[in-house]
Structure formats: C-alpha cells, structure tokens
Scaffold this motif. Structure first.
Motif, PDB file in Angstrom:
ATOM      1  N   PHE A 137      22.264  38.884 -34.790  1.00 16.59           N
ATOM      2  CA  PHE A 137      21.344  39.985 -34.583  1.00 16.59           C
ATOM      3  C   PHE A 137      20.051  40.034 -35.064  1.00 16.59           C
ATOM      4  O   PHE A 137      18.905  40.148 -34.384  1.00 16.59           O
ATOM      5  N   THR A 138      19.646  39.109 -36.255  1.00 19.44           N
ATOM      6  CA  THR A 138      18.489  38.921 -37.111  1.00 19.44           C
ATOM      7  C   THR A 138      17.750  38.181 -35.782  1.00 19.44           C
ATOM      8  O   THR A 138      16.222  38.546 -35.768  1.00 19.44           O
ATOM      9  N   ARG A 139      18.008  36.964 -35.345  1.00 17.90           N
ATOM     10  CA  ARG A 139      17.212  36.251 -34.528  1.00 17.90           C
ATOM     11  C   ARG A 139      16.852  36.926 -33.243  1.00 17.90           C
ATOM     12  O   ARG A 139      15.746  36.894 -32.778  1.00 17.90           O
ATOM     13  N   ALA A 140      17.767  37.639 -32.471  1.00 20.69           N
ATOM     14  CA  ALA A 140      17.563  38.311 -31.406  1.00 20.69           C
ATOM     15  C   ALA A 140      16.574  39.516 -31.696  1.00 20.69           C
ATOM     16  O   ALA A 140      15.700  39.876 -30.653  1.00 20.69           O
ATOM     17  N   ALA A 141      16.629  40.196 -32.704  1.00 18.69           N
ATOM     18  CA  ALA A 141      15.652  41.262 -32.992  1.00 18.69           C
ATOM     19  C   ALA A 141      14.113  40.719 -33.219  1.00 18.69           C
ATOM     20  O   ALA A 141      13.384  41.382 -32.712  1.00 18.69           O
ATOM     21  N   ALA A 142      13.962  39.496 -33.823  1.00 21.42           N
ATOM     22  CA  ALA A 142      12.754  38.917 -34.141  1.00 21.42           C
ATOM     23  C   ALA A 142      12.350  38.642 -32.614  1.00 21.42           C
ATOM     24  O   ALA A 142      11.014  38.639 -32.250  1.00 21.42           O
ATOM     25  N   SER A 172      18.398  46.702 -37.426  1.00 19.66           N
ATOM     26  CA  SER A 172      19.350  48.042 -37.234  1.00 19.66           C
ATOM     27  C   SER A 172      19.266  48.861 -35.786  1.00 19.66           C
ATOM     28  O   SER A 172      20.173  49.296 -35.359  1.00 19.66           O
ATOM     29  N   ALA A 173      17.714  48.894 -35.237  1.00 20.82           N
ATOM     30  CA  ALA A 173      17.633  49.421 -34.132  1.00 20.82           C
ATOM     31  C   ALA A 173      18.424  48.828 -32.873  1.00 20.82           C
ATOM     32  O   ALA A 173      18.840  49.212 -31.865  1.00 20.82           O
ATOM     33  N   LEU A 174      18.239  47.494 -33.015  1.00 13.80           N
ATOM     34  CA  LEU A 174      19.090  46.421 -32.029  1.00 13.80           C
ATOM     35  C   LEU A 174      20.222  46.754 -32.027  1.00 13.80           C
ATOM     36  O   LEU A 174      21.248  47.006 -31.028  1.00 13.80           O
ATOM     37  N   ARG A 202      30.037  36.760 -40.617  1.00 14.85           N
ATOM     38  CA  ARG A 202      29.391  35.480 -40.393  1.00 14.85           C
ATOM     39  C   ARG A 202      28.698  35.017 -38.996  1.00 14.85           C
ATOM     40  O   ARG A 202      28.336  34.078 -38.992  1.00 14.85           O
ATOM     41  N   SER A 203      29.236  35.687 -37.990  1.00 14.18           N
ATOM     42  CA  SER A 203      29.092  35.465 -36.707  1.00 14.18           C
ATOM     43  C   SER A 203      29.048  36.567 -35.545  1.00 14.18           C
ATOM     44  O   SER A 203      29.700  37.646 -36.138  1.00 14.18           O
ATOM     45  N   VAL A 204      28.436  36.452 -34.606  1.00 11.39           N
ATOM     46  CA  VAL A 204      28.574  37.245 -33.405  1.00 11.39           C
ATOM     47  C   VAL A 204      28.784  36.607 -32.148  1.00 11.39           C
ATOM     48  O   VAL A 204      28.436  35.459 -31.895  1.00 11.39           O
TER      49      VAL A 204
END
Length: 300
Positions: free
Chosen positions: A19-24, A31-33, A54-56
């Motif tokens: 989620f962090t990389r995708a949000a960037a 949180s919005a993503l 640890r993963s998605v």
C-alpha cells in the motif's frame, strides 16, 4: 467514473503488493488508498486483496480482475501516449529499468540533454539486477546485455561488447596465494553480487578459449551494486568481479590488479529494448534515439 478510479487504485496495490509504494505512485495517502480499495471490495461483495502485517497479495478474484482489466487500461494508456505524440512538445514519464553500471555509463549521460530540451519530459530510471519483465512491470524501456533481451522485444544496440574482470588491491593480494586457475578462487575472499529475482548470488562466469566455467565464490561481503563492490576491492576486502572498463583506471594507477586475466569473459554489449505497443510514443522514441546516437558517436 468512481469505479474506474477505484480500479486504478486496486491495480496499483495489486501490482506493487504494497500500500505504501502504491500510494506514493498514485500521489495519495496510504489511509485514503486503503479506504478506496475497501470501498471497491464492498461494492463488489468480495475481498480482492489478502492483507497481512507483512504483505499484500491479490485473492483469486483479485487475480482474475487484474488479468482482465490490466491489459485494457494499458491499451488506453498506449492510445493516450499516441495522441500526445501528435503534439510538438513531447511530455509524460518514460520509465527505464537497467543496472547501475549501464545507467551510469550509457543511459544517464545520454538523456541529460533531452531533459534540458523538453521540460515536460520526465524520466524515471530504476536500477535492477532482477531482469524485470518490462510489460508486466509497466516499464517503457529496458537496457540490458544483448543476450538478456527477450526475443519478442524491439532491441537496438547502444554499447560495445562488455568484458568482465576480476580485481583485487595489491595489499590484499600480498596476503593471499596467487590465483593461477579458477579453482584457486576458493582460497580467496570474494565480494558477491546479490540477484533479487533468483534469491541467489551472481556466479562468476569465466572463459578461456572454448572452456567456459561458472564459479560460485564466498567472502565476507555481498552487495547489490557494482560500485560498492569496486570500493570494497579498493579497500582491500577481497576480489571483485565487475565490468573491466569500470576498474581500468584503478589498475593503471596501481590501486587494483587484475587476477586470472586470461579467463576474463566478454559478453554482447548493452541494448535498449521496448515492447512494440510503445513504439508510437514520441517521448519513448526520443529516449531510444538518444541512446542509439550516443553509441554511434562512440563507435566512430
């Protein structure tokens, strides 16, 4: 339109598996993503992503959705690229995957002028020894050695053949037995290069006449960057297996010495390659032309 935006968000998370990389990538908060994807799942009535601490990763339904809509969104992006190409001002981002050595030696020196000429052109240059699939990983261009390019790609040579060399500092070599054959490398501390996709270390490929060997070496240090390997060799931590032209200046200056020089292998030089669906993008073609012309100037 809300569903389309939510699908774009889902695809970014599913591909990045984070989620962090995708949000960037999307320019939104994590949180919005997360709320966007959960809203899509609620409307679909099923989970699309499996989340752990640890993963998605996509569920079976998520994999099916990604496989069905991904190519369609790529077709839309390709058509938009083609439309942008009709303007006189090339714009957009060209994503390039390569290695640190090729990026520093061939790519970066040849694209700098383009960035000055076309302010709306953006270049994203990523170093990766994992031999990424440029279509699956959504790169526009790849730069690899000739024998590493998939046969279904459009490829153009941009560099001469590359010779690999083994080097060590004079101080280190004085403390170890002289290596006269590849088997003697077991008597040395060797600096390894980590390969991400195979979760393994790069084997040292050596050749002499018709003889070819792959040697697995051991030592105290492992990097995923050849420049750090050279620095470690200069500091006396062992032998490094790196592109020869990267260390020739150090050898001439006496800071490093070649080891097993008659076993140095030579590989087909670097090529720029891209998928045929990207060939109509003016931005991509500008970068490809810059890389090609740089080689022509050097080759003369």
């Amino acid at each position: 339109m809300e569903d389309l935006n939510d699908l774009v968000a889902f695809m970014a998370v599913a591909r990045e598996r984070n989620f962090t990389r995708a949000a960037a990538q999307l320019g939104v908060s994590q949180s919005a993503l997360s709320r966007t994807v959960r809203g899509l799942e609620q409307r679909m009535g099923m989970p699309l992503l499996m989340r752990t601490t640890r993963s998605v990763s996509p569920t079976d339904a998520g994999e099916r959705l990604l496989a069905s809509i991904g190519p369609r969104f790529e077709e839309i992006e390709a058509e938009l690229d083609a439309l942008r190409a009709m303007t006189d001002r090339p714009a957009g981002t060209v994503r390039i995957t390569t290695t640190d050595y090729a990026a520093n030696t061939y790519v970066w020196p040849r694209v700098q002028t383009l960035l000055h000429q076309y302010p709306e052109l953006k270049i994203e240059l990523l170093n990766d020894y994992g031999l990424s699939d440029i279509v699956a990983d959504r790169y526009d261009i790849g730069v690899r050695l000739g024998d590493q390019v998939a046969k279904d790609m459009i490829a153009v040579r941009i560099a001469p053949d590359m010779t690999m060399a083994i080097v060590g500092s004079p101080g280190y070599l004085r403390s170890r037995p002289v290596a006269r054959k590849p088997q003697d490398l077991t008597l040395h501390s060797c600096i390894n290069l980590r390969l991400p996709t195979r979760d393994s270390l790069l084997a040292w490929e050596l050749s002499k006449g018709r003889r070819e060997l792959q040697v697995r070496v051991e030592g105290q240090l492992t990097f995923n960057n050849v420049y750090q390997m050279v620095d470690a060799a200069l500091a006396g931590f062992g032998l490094a297996y790196v592109p020869k032209d990267l260390v020739e200046q150090h050898v001439k200056a006496g800071r490093l010495s070649f080891v097993l020089e008659d076993w140095f292998p030579t590989f087909v030089g670097h090529h720029v390659y891209y998928a045929s669906r990207r060939k109509s993008s003016t931005a991509v073609q500008l970068v490809v032309d810059a890389l090609k012309s740089g080689y022509r100037r050097v080759a003369k």
